[in-house]
Structure formats: C-alpha cells, structure tokens
Design a protein around this motif. Sequence first.
Motif, short mmCIF file in Angstrom:
data_model
loop_
_atom_site.label_atom_id
_atom_site.label_comp_id
_atom_site.label_asym_id
_atom_site.label_seq_id
_atom_site.Cartn_x
_atom_site.Cartn_y
_atom_site.Cartn_z
N GLU A 59 0.73 -1.10 -0.17
CA GLU A 59 0.08 0.12 0.04
C GLU A 59 0.73 1.21 -0.04
OE1 GLU A 59 -0.17 -2.55 2.26
OE2 GLU A 59 -2.13 -3.45 1.22
N GLU A 60 1.99 1.37 0.82
CA GLU A 60 2.72 2.26 0.81
C GLU A 60 3.55 2.45 -0.31
OE1 GLU A 60 4.51 2.69 5.41
OE2 GLU A 60 5.41 0.99 3.97
N LEU A 61 4.08 1.50 -0.92
CA LEU A 61 4.77 1.68 -2.18
C LEU A 61 3.86 2.18 -3.45
CD1 LEU A 61 6.93 -1.50 -2.13
CD2 LEU A 61 7.72 0.81 -2.14
N LYS A 62 2.59 1.68 -3.32
CA LYS A 62 1.62 1.98 -4.45
C LYS A 62 1.39 3.51 -4.48
CE LYS A 62 -0.46 -2.35 -5.72
NZ LYS A 62 -1.61 -3.18 -5.61
N ALA A 63 0.86 3.98 -3.04
CA ALA A 63 0.49 5.22 -2.98
C ALA A 63 2.00 6.21 -3.25
CB ALA A 63 0.36 5.46 -1.37
N MET A 64 2.61 5.99 -3.05
CA MET A 64 4.12 6.55 -3.45
C MET A 64 4.33 6.84 -4.60
SD MET A 64 4.92 8.17 -0.60
CE MET A 64 6.64 9.03 -0.87
N ALA A 65 4.23 5.72 -5.41
CA ALA A 65 4.57 5.70 -6.93
C ALA A 65 3.32 6.25 -7.86
CB ALA A 65 4.80 4.27 -7.11
N THR A 66 2.31 6.30 -7.26
CA THR A 66 1.11 6.82 -7.88
C THR A 66 1.43 8.23 -8.69
OG1 THR A 66 -0.16 7.59 -6.12
CG2 THR A 66 -0.73 5.46 -7.07
N SER A 67 2.25 9.07 -7.94
CA SER A 67 2.52 10.45 -8.54
C SER A 67 3.79 10.24 -9.52
CB SER A 67 2.94 11.42 -7.43
OG SER A 67 4.05 10.72 -6.64
N SER A 68 4.31 8.99 -9.78
CA SER A 68 5.47 9.02 -10.66
C SER A 68 5.17 9.61 -12.02
CB SER A 68 5.92 7.54 -10.68
OG SER A 68 6.81 7.44 -11.83
N SER A 69 6.07 10.06 -12.62
CA SER A 69 5.80 10.74 -13.93
C SER A 69 5.73 9.36 -14.89
CB SER A 69 7.21 11.35 -14.30
OG SER A 69 8.23 10.75 -14.32
N TYR A 70 6.29 8.30 -14.60
CA TYR A 70 6.35 7.18 -15.36
C TYR A 70 4.96 6.75 -15.56
CZ TYR A 70 11.44 7.28 -14.81
OH TYR A 70 12.57 7.75 -14.85
N LEU A 71 4.11 6.86 -14.40
CA LEU A 71 2.77 6.45 -14.48
C LEU A 71 1.76 7.54 -15.21
CD1 LEU A 71 2.28 4.75 -11.16
CD2 LEU A 71 2.36 3.52 -13.34
N ASN A 72 2.02 8.73 -14.78
CA ASN A 72 1.42 9.85 -15.26
C ASN A 72 1.40 10.26 -16.71
OD1 ASN A 72 0.11 10.43 -12.63
ND2 ASN A 72 1.67 11.45 -12.31
N HIS A 73 2.45 9.64 -17.32
CA HIS A 73 2.66 9.80 -18.82
C HIS A 73 1.50 9.14 -19.63
CE1 HIS A 73 4.66 9.83 -22.76
NE2 HIS A 73 4.37 8.36 -22.83
N HIS A 74 0.90 8.22 -19.27
CA HIS A 74 -0.21 7.71 -19.86
C HIS A 74 -1.54 8.26 -19.80
CE1 HIS A 74 1.89 4.04 -21.30
NE2 HIS A 74 2.30 3.84 -20.32
N ASN A 75 -1.82 9.33 -18.74
CA ASN A 75 -2.89 9.64 -18.33
C ASN A 75 -2.75 11.22 -18.83
OD1 ASN A 75 -3.79 7.65 -16.69
ND2 ASN A 75 -2.65 8.54 -15.07
N SER A 76 -1.77 11.59 -19.55
CA SER A 76 -1.87 12.89 -20.35
C SER A 76 -2.52 12.98 -21.60
CB SER A 76 -0.35 13.46 -20.53
OG SER A 76 0.63 13.12 -19.63
#
Length: 76
Positions: A59-76
């Motif tokens: 849960e901690e790792l997922k919460a911290m990683a959700t702001s990652s630019s590697y994930l947000n790249h797909h949501n742009s």
Amino acid sequence: MGGTYFDDEQEIGPQGLALLSNVLSDLFRDQSGGRNADEELGLAKELVALFKSGFRSEEELKAMATSSSYLNHHNS
C-alpha cells in the motif's frame, strides 16, 4: 546503527523482490495504454529507492508511486 533502512550496498532479499515485482505489475496493469521498457525500468528504479528508504508495504509503495511521471505519462 539501526537496521531499519537499507543502504545502497545492502541487497534486497527474495521477499522484498517479490513485493516490488508485484507492485510494479499491479501499477502497470492499472494503466491504460501500452507500457514500454523505459517506463517500466524507470518505475522499477523508483520503487527500489522507495523500498530502500523505508517503505515496506504494498500500500505504501503504490501510494508513493502513483505520483510517478512514469505512470502519469499515460494519463496525459
């Protein structure tokens, strides 16, 4: 010295690696669109850094990683 945090020289054990692998798979599974090797590697490095800095639960790792630019790249 306390043994709470890893330093760069200490190895991550099999349980830690399994946790990181599961988190990485789950994070990319939740994303729309394809993934590429550069994004996956970048996020993997970020997860390892988070793990080494003391985040030990899925849960901690997922919460911290959700702001990652590697994930947000797909949501742009």
